[in-house]
Scaffold this motif. Structure first.
Motif, PDB file in Angstrom:
ATOM      1  N   SER A   1       0.408   5.231  -1.235  1.00 18.92           N
ATOM      2  CA  SER A   1       1.150   6.348  -0.644  1.00 18.92           C
ATOM      3  C   SER A   1       2.608   6.271  -1.078  1.00 18.92           C
ATOM      4  O   SER A   1       3.186   5.178  -1.163  1.00 18.92           O
ATOM      5  CB  SER A   1       1.060   6.303   0.879  1.00 18.92           C
TER       6      SER A   1
ATOM      7  N   ASP B   1      -1.234   9.042   2.803  1.00 20.79           N
ATOM      8  CA  ASP B   1      -2.479   9.022   3.583  1.00 20.79           C
ATOM      9  C   ASP B   1      -2.640   7.622   4.146  1.00 20.79           C
ATOM     10  O   ASP B   1      -1.878   6.702   3.798  1.00 20.79           O
ATOM     11  CB  ASP B   1      -3.669   9.393   2.686  1.00 20.79           C
TER      12      ASP B   1
ATOM     13  N   PRO C   1      -2.858   9.672  -3.009  1.00 19.65           N
ATOM     14  CA  PRO C   1      -2.492   8.567  -2.127  1.00 19.65           C
ATOM     15  C   PRO C   1      -3.626   7.568  -1.837  1.00 19.65           C
ATOM     16  O   PRO C   1      -3.441   6.697  -0.999  1.00 19.65           O
ATOM     17  CB  PRO C   1      -2.125   9.298  -0.841  1.00 19.65           C
ATOM     18  N   ARG C   2      -4.777   7.710  -2.490  1.00 18.41           N
ATOM     19  CA  ARG C   2      -5.893   6.824  -2.132  1.00 18.41           C
ATOM     20  C   ARG C   2      -5.530   5.348  -2.320  1.00 18.41           C
ATOM     21  O   ARG C   2      -5.812   4.516  -1.454  1.00 18.41           O
ATOM     22  CB  ARG C   2      -7.116   7.169  -2.975  1.00 18.41           C
ATOM     23  N   ASP C   3      -4.885   5.024  -3.440  1.00 18.25           N
ATOM     24  CA  ASP C   3      -4.523   3.637  -3.718  1.00 18.25           C
ATOM     25  C   ASP C   3      -3.089   3.309  -3.344  1.00 18.25           C
ATOM     26  O   ASP C   3      -2.736   2.141  -3.182  1.00 18.25           O
ATOM     27  CB  ASP C   3      -4.718   3.336  -5.214  1.00 18.25           C
TER      28      ASP C   3
ATOM     29  N   SER D   1       1.041  13.312  -0.809  1.00 19.03           N
ATOM     30  CA  SER D   1       1.246  12.009  -1.468  1.00 19.03           C
ATOM     31  C   SER D   1       1.103  10.831  -0.506  1.00 19.03           C
ATOM     32  O   SER D   1       1.260   9.687  -0.929  1.00 19.03           O
ATOM     33  CB  SER D   1       2.612  11.958  -2.141  1.00 19.03           C
TER      34      SER D   1
ATOM     35  N   ARG E   1      -6.579   2.409   2.436  1.00 16.81           N
ATOM     36  CA  ARG E   1      -8.025   2.211   2.369  1.00 16.81           C
ATOM     37  C   ARG E   1      -8.356   0.837   1.817  1.00 16.81           C
ATOM     38  O   ARG E   1      -7.571   0.232   1.133  1.00 16.81           O
ATOM     39  CB  ARG E   1      -8.654   3.283   1.486  1.00 16.81           C
TER      40      ARG E   1
ATOM     41  N   HIS F   1      -4.624   5.934  -7.921  1.00 13.53           N
ATOM     42  CA  HIS F   1      -4.639   7.278  -7.367  1.00 13.53           C
ATOM     43  C   HIS F   1      -3.679   7.366  -6.185  1.00 13.53           C
ATOM     44  O   HIS F   1      -3.690   6.514  -5.291  1.00 13.53           O
ATOM     45  CB  HIS F   1      -6.050   7.652  -6.904  1.00 13.53           C
TER      46      HIS F   1
ATOM     47  N   THR G   1       0.812  -1.222   0.000  1.00 17.23           N
ATOM     48  CA  THR G   1       0.000   0.000   0.000  1.00 17.23           C
ATOM     49  C   THR G   1       0.843   1.269   0.000  1.00 17.23           C
ATOM     50  O   THR G   1       0.291   2.367  -0.101  1.00 17.23           O
ATOM     51  CB  THR G   1      -0.922   0.032   1.230  1.00 17.23           C
TER      52      THR G   1
END
Length: 266
Positions: free
Chosen positions: A201, A263, A197-199, A261, A266, A195, A172
């Motif tokens: 970091s 987060d 940092p959604r997908d 960049s 998820r 994406h 991740t």
């Protein structure tokens, strides 16, 4: 005397040393080594001594250049950047390992446990120390590690590695050993529809001037080159003037710069 001047770290260190020396009233004579071997180092030193220099600053991050430095005789005061084990404790350096631990710790504290490290070339001291810092921090948190992926500092290689790693990613977050490789990773992620940092970091290292303008702005580790240059010149001039004995190696502390960049996973 600088090897690998085209890379951000050596270039920035050389510029900082130049500025600090001029501020103290010293003129700078510089040379870029074409090869990181004993003969090239000796030739550069001989040229400096023929010009009557008072002291020498060596910026040579590669292992082979450092090994050459240990074998040559330098008959004027000198100081080395990057290598803490320079003969006579004549060195100033960033604490690369602690910087890498800061980057890795940031990702862990966000909740990431599967973190990949994209390392720099293994013959560079900075790359080796940053890799050790990553491994130490992961081990301290009892988290599994995978073998670091070796890069060459360039964004092109970051992109190439990213397209291979991210296609079937089982992690991740990525800690890249410099900002250029982080940029390449971001490009690869975008091309694969991921994406940041959604997908994923991403953390870099160096805080190059463009890092805050990446899309998204890059979380990274900042090195204060002005501080490094000033410290190197202060110690060298003290040695030249015979005011004090050379102090033990000084480590400049890096700083984590948190941007968009990174987060929580998820």
């Amino acid at each position: 005397m600088v090897s690998a001047r085209s890379h951000y770290g050596p270039f920035s260190a050389a510029a900082a040393v130049d500025e600090a020396a001029r501020a103290r009233g010293y003129a700078i004579v510089s040379a870029t080594l074409a090869h990181e071997d004993e003969a090239s180092l000796t030739d550069a030193l001989d040229a400096f001594l023929a010009q009557g220099v008072d002291g020498v600053v060596v910026i040579a991050p590669q292992q082979r250049a450092h090994e050459a430095l240990r074998t040559v005789s330098i008959h004027v005061p000198f100081i080395s950047l990057q290598w803490p084990d320079t003969p006579g404790d004549r060195a100033v350096a960033f604490d690369q390992r602690e910087g890498a631990r800061l980057a890795t710790r940031h990702l862990i504290e966000l909740g990431h446990s599967r973190i990949v490290h994209v390392a720099g070339p293994q013959d560079w001291n900075e790359a080796e120390e940053r890799m050790r810092g990553y491994l130490e921090e992961m081990s301290a948190r009892d988290l599994p590690t995978s073998p670091p992926v070796l890069g060459d500092w360039t964004a092109d290689t970051g992109y190439e590695l990213g397209t291979k790693l991210l296609g079937g990613k089982e992690f991740t977050a990525v800690f890249a050993s410099n900002d250029q490789m982080a940029l390449g990773l971001m490009h690869a992620a975008a091309d694969l529809g991921l994406h940041v940092p959604r997908d994923l970091s991403i953390v870099g290292f160096d805080d190059i001037p463009e890092a805050k303008h990446f899309a998204p702005p890059l979380t990274t580790v900042r090195q204060d080159f002005a501080q490094l240059g000033a410290s190197a010149i202060e110690r060298l001039i003290a040695d030249i003037e015979g005011r004090v004995e050379p102090a033990p190696t000084e480590f400049a502390a890096p700083q984590l710069i948190v941007r968009a960049s990174t987060d929580a996973p998820r």
